[in-house]
Write a protein that holds these residues in place. Structure first.
Motif, PDB file in Angstrom:
ATOM      1  N   ILE A 279       7.320   9.113  -7.323  1.00  0.00           N
ATOM      2  CA  ILE A 279       7.714   7.706  -7.279  1.00  0.00           C
ATOM      3  C   ILE A 279       7.519   7.118  -8.675  1.00  0.00           C
ATOM      4  CG2 ILE A 279       7.231   5.459  -6.226  1.00  0.00           C
ATOM      5  CD1 ILE A 279       8.347   7.547  -4.279  1.00  0.00           C
ATOM      6  N   HIS A 280       8.448   6.257  -9.091  1.00  0.00           N
ATOM      7  CA  HIS A 280       8.430   5.725 -10.461  1.00  0.00           C
ATOM      8  C   HIS A 280       7.165   4.885 -10.706  1.00  0.00           C
ATOM      9  CE1 HIS A 280       9.704   3.713 -14.139  1.00  0.00           C
ATOM     10  NE2 HIS A 280      10.625   4.669 -14.240  1.00  0.00           N
ATOM     11  N   ASP A 281       6.673   4.967 -11.945  1.00  0.00           N
ATOM     12  CA  ASP A 281       5.451   4.233 -12.314  1.00  0.00           C
ATOM     13  C   ASP A 281       5.587   2.728 -12.085  1.00  0.00           C
ATOM     14  OD1 ASP A 281       4.163   6.510 -12.977  1.00  0.00           O
ATOM     15  OD2 ASP A 281       4.446   6.319 -15.140  1.00  0.00           O
ATOM     16  N   ALA A 282       6.778   2.183 -12.345  1.00  0.00           N
ATOM     17  CA  ALA A 282       6.964   0.734 -12.198  1.00  0.00           C
ATOM     18  C   ALA A 282       6.711   0.296 -10.755  1.00  0.00           C
ATOM     19  CB  ALA A 282       8.376   0.340 -12.626  1.00  0.00           C
ATOM     20  N   LEU A 283       7.109   1.107  -9.826  1.00  0.00           N
ATOM     21  CA  LEU A 283       6.874   0.759  -8.420  1.00  0.00           C
ATOM     22  C   LEU A 283       5.407   0.983  -8.059  1.00  0.00           C
ATOM     23  CD1 LEU A 283       9.200   1.079  -5.488  1.00  0.00           C
ATOM     24  CD2 LEU A 283       6.904   1.967  -5.169  1.00  0.00           C
ATOM     25  N   LYS A 284       4.841   2.078  -8.582  1.00  0.00           N
ATOM     26  CA  LYS A 284       3.423   2.351  -8.280  1.00  0.00           C
ATOM     27  C   LYS A 284       2.521   1.219  -8.768  1.00  0.00           C
ATOM     28  CE  LYS A 284       3.194   7.376  -7.923  1.00  0.00           C
ATOM     29  NZ  LYS A 284       2.622   8.617  -8.474  1.00  0.00           N
ATOM     30  N   ARG A 285       2.882   0.625  -9.914  1.00  0.00           N
ATOM     31  CA  ARG A 285       2.041  -0.450 -10.457  1.00  0.00           C
ATOM     32  C   ARG A 285       1.986  -1.657  -9.535  1.00  0.00           C
ATOM     33  NH1 ARG A 285       4.329   0.876 -15.500  1.00  0.00           N
ATOM     34  NH2 ARG A 285       5.783  -0.859 -15.312  1.00  0.00           N
ATOM     35  N   ARG A 286       2.977  -1.805  -8.705  1.00  0.00           N
ATOM     36  CA  ARG A 286       3.004  -2.950  -7.783  1.00  0.00           C
ATOM     37  C   ARG A 286       2.207  -2.686  -6.511  1.00  0.00           C
ATOM     38  NH1 ARG A 286       7.012  -3.276 -11.178  1.00  0.00           N
ATOM     39  NH2 ARG A 286       8.163  -5.215 -11.541  1.00  0.00           N
ATOM     40  N   CYS A 287       1.716  -1.458  -6.366  1.00  0.00           N
ATOM     41  CA  CYS A 287       1.080  -1.061  -5.104  1.00  0.00           C
ATOM     42  C   CYS A 287      -0.376  -0.647  -5.314  1.00  0.00           C
ATOM     43  CB  CYS A 287       1.822   0.141  -4.499  1.00  0.00           C
ATOM     44  SG  CYS A 287       3.575  -0.125  -4.190  1.00  0.00           S
ATOM     45  N   LEU A 288      -1.130  -0.721  -4.241  1.00  0.00           N
ATOM     46  CA  LEU A 288      -2.391   0.016  -4.172  1.00  0.00           C
ATOM     47  C   LEU A 288      -2.035   1.413  -3.683  1.00  0.00           C
ATOM     48  CD1 LEU A 288      -4.685  -2.643  -2.459  1.00  0.00           C
ATOM     49  CD2 LEU A 288      -4.217  -2.312  -4.891  1.00  0.00           C
ATOM     50  N   TYR A 289      -2.814   2.399  -4.121  1.00  0.00           N
ATOM     51  CA  TYR A 289      -2.437   3.785  -3.847  1.00  0.00           C
ATOM     52  C   TYR A 289      -3.561   4.517  -3.119  1.00  0.00           C
ATOM     53  CZ  TYR A 289      -1.292   8.686  -4.722  1.00  0.00           C
ATOM     54  OH  TYR A 289      -1.023  10.027  -4.571  1.00  0.00           O
ATOM     55  N   PHE A 290      -3.158   5.350  -2.141  1.00  0.00           N
ATOM     56  CA  PHE A 290      -4.162   6.206  -1.493  1.00  0.00           C
ATOM     57  C   PHE A 290      -3.492   7.501  -1.042  1.00  0.00           C
ATOM     58  CE2 PHE A 290      -6.961   7.796   1.831  1.00  0.00           C
ATOM     59  CZ  PHE A 290      -8.206   7.648   1.224  1.00  0.00           C
TER      60      PHE A 290
ATOM     61  N   LEU B 292       0.858  -1.188   0.000  1.00  0.00           N
ATOM     62  CA  LEU B 292       0.000   0.000   0.000  1.00  0.00           C
ATOM     63  C   LEU B 292       0.894   1.238   0.000  1.00  0.00           C
ATOM     64  CD1 LEU B 292      -2.774   1.344   0.255  1.00  0.00           C
ATOM     65  CD2 LEU B 292      -2.613   1.072   2.735  1.00  0.00           C
ATOM     66  N   LEU B 293       0.770   2.040  -1.047  1.00  0.00           N
ATOM     67  CA  LEU B 293       1.541   3.288  -1.142  1.00  0.00           C
ATOM     68  C   LEU B 293       0.660   4.440  -0.667  1.00  0.00           C
ATOM     69  CD1 LEU B 293       3.870   5.124  -2.051  1.00  0.00           C
ATOM     70  CD2 LEU B 293       2.958   5.001  -4.392  1.00  0.00           C
ATOM     71  N   LEU B 294       1.098   5.091   0.397  1.00  0.00           N
ATOM     72  CA  LEU B 294       0.361   6.224   0.959  1.00  0.00           C
ATOM     73  C   LEU B 294       1.131   7.501   0.696  1.00  0.00           C
ATOM     74  CD1 LEU B 294      -0.694   4.754   4.438  1.00  0.00           C
ATOM     75  CD2 LEU B 294      -2.085   4.902   2.359  1.00  0.00           C
ATOM     76  N   GLU B 295       0.472   8.453   0.073  1.00  0.00           N
ATOM     77  CA  GLU B 295       1.081   9.771  -0.123  1.00  0.00           C
ATOM     78  C   GLU B 295       0.231  10.812   0.589  1.00  0.00           C
ATOM     79  OE1 GLU B 295       3.816   9.852  -4.048  1.00  0.00           O
ATOM     80  OE2 GLU B 295       1.724  10.347  -4.380  1.00  0.00           O
ATOM     81  N   GLY B 296       0.860  11.928   0.905  1.00  0.00           N
ATOM     82  CA  GLY B 296       0.155  13.009   1.582  1.00  0.00           C
ATOM     83  C   GLY B 296       1.158  13.910   2.271  1.00  0.00           C
TER      84      GLY B 296
END
Length: 299
Positions: free
Chosen positions: A184-195, A38-42
């Motif tokens: 963050i690079h797209d390749a890593l984001k694709r491996r994660c759920l994002y919120f 889970l990738l959390l940004e904020g």
């Protein structure tokens, strides 16, 4: 306890003193259900790190934290060799008459001399429970380190040339945080759920203050939250997060304050703001902010 529904996730988070909205609860539930990072940004201080601690408590498992920074390398994040013990072992082997290079190498580069760092530790289950791994502030690390994470996040394994591939028996629960100082690079984001965790509403922040700072008077809590919410609308270099709101409420409680007063606000702005220009700007606007904070939004 692993929640089986979104409602159970919301309730479990709240039972561990984390006030979440439904969107975040859905992301957490899916990350647990699907076994995805889970990738959390904020903005800083909105609760990205805190939810990881809560998840570890909720699942009754250990929390492993990798704090990212510029220059973070494999030896700090994954593993390194215990060189001092290796040298001692080499001398012992020499003293015993062992001269065969291949055997010495096999003896020295074994798991016994491996110092496990957070990513390698996260592949180990304890008592059948996978840990929660926090990769905190990934945006501070170099892009090369992000590339290294791709194999880890896809296959839950790490390859050590001298030992072989170490694969997790159970995938760890992984939360990655970013303050978005860089993309963050797209390749890593694709491996994660994002919120994206935004600043909370007045109602949510008030509930957080009442939950996290027990004993703060109701009127003071409302004024504190209203003041901070108004302060965030100012043109600040770094707006205060929820963590600063909680620090301020706790500070005012420690000063036995019952309500916000102009002098009290000016004397304690350093709890909320960490840049002098922001403090000056807030002092100039304090009277207006305080006037608006006396009439908090309805709950």
């Amino acid at each position: 306890m692993m929640p089986s529904t979104i409602e159970e996730t919301l309730a479990a988070l709240e039972a561990h003193h984390y006030i979440a909205d439904k969107g975040l609860a859905v992301s957490v539930f899916l990350a647990l259900k699907l076994g995805r990072p889970l990738l959390l940004e904020g903005e800083p201080g909105v609760g990205k790190t805190e939810i990881t601690k809560v998840l570890a408590d909720m699942l009754s498992t250990r929390l492993i934290r990798l704090q990212c920074y510029e220059g973070l390398d494999v030896s700090s994040a994954v593993y390194e060799w215990d060189y001092a013990r290796q040298m001692m072992q080499i001398r012992l082997l020499e003293a015993s008459g062992e001269r065969e290079a291949a055997r010495v190498r096999h003896e020295v580069f074994s798991a016994e001399f491996l110092l496990e760092r957070p990513l390698l530790q996260a592949l180990r289950s304890v008592n059948g429970k996978a840990p929660v791994l926090l990769i905190d502030e990934l945006d501070r690390a170099d892009e090369e380190f992000e590339a290294f994470l791709l194999e880890f996040l896809s296959d839950w394994q790490i390859t050590i040339p001298e030992v072989g591939t170490v694969k997790a028996e159970k995938a760890p629960v992984v939360v990655i945080t970013s303050n978005r100082t860089r993309e963050i690079h797209d390749a890593l984001k694709r491996r994660c759920l994002y919120f994206w965790i935004d600043y909370p509403s007045f109602e949510k922040e008030y509930r957080i203050v009442r939950e996290k700072v027990p004993g703060v008077p109701e009127k003071l809590a409302k004024q504190v939250v209203a003041f901070v919410q108004e302060l965030r609308k100012e043109d600040l270099y770094k707006a205060p997060g929820v963590a600063e709101t909680l620090d301020w409420a706790a500070s005012l409680l420690a000063l036995d304050a019952l309500r916000l007063e102009p002098a009290l606000v000016e004397e304690t702005l350093g709890v909320l703001l960490k840049y002098q220009d922001d403090v000056v700007r807030a002092k100039n606007a304090a009277q207006d902010l305080l006037a608006r904070a006396q009439i908090p939004a309805p709950l």
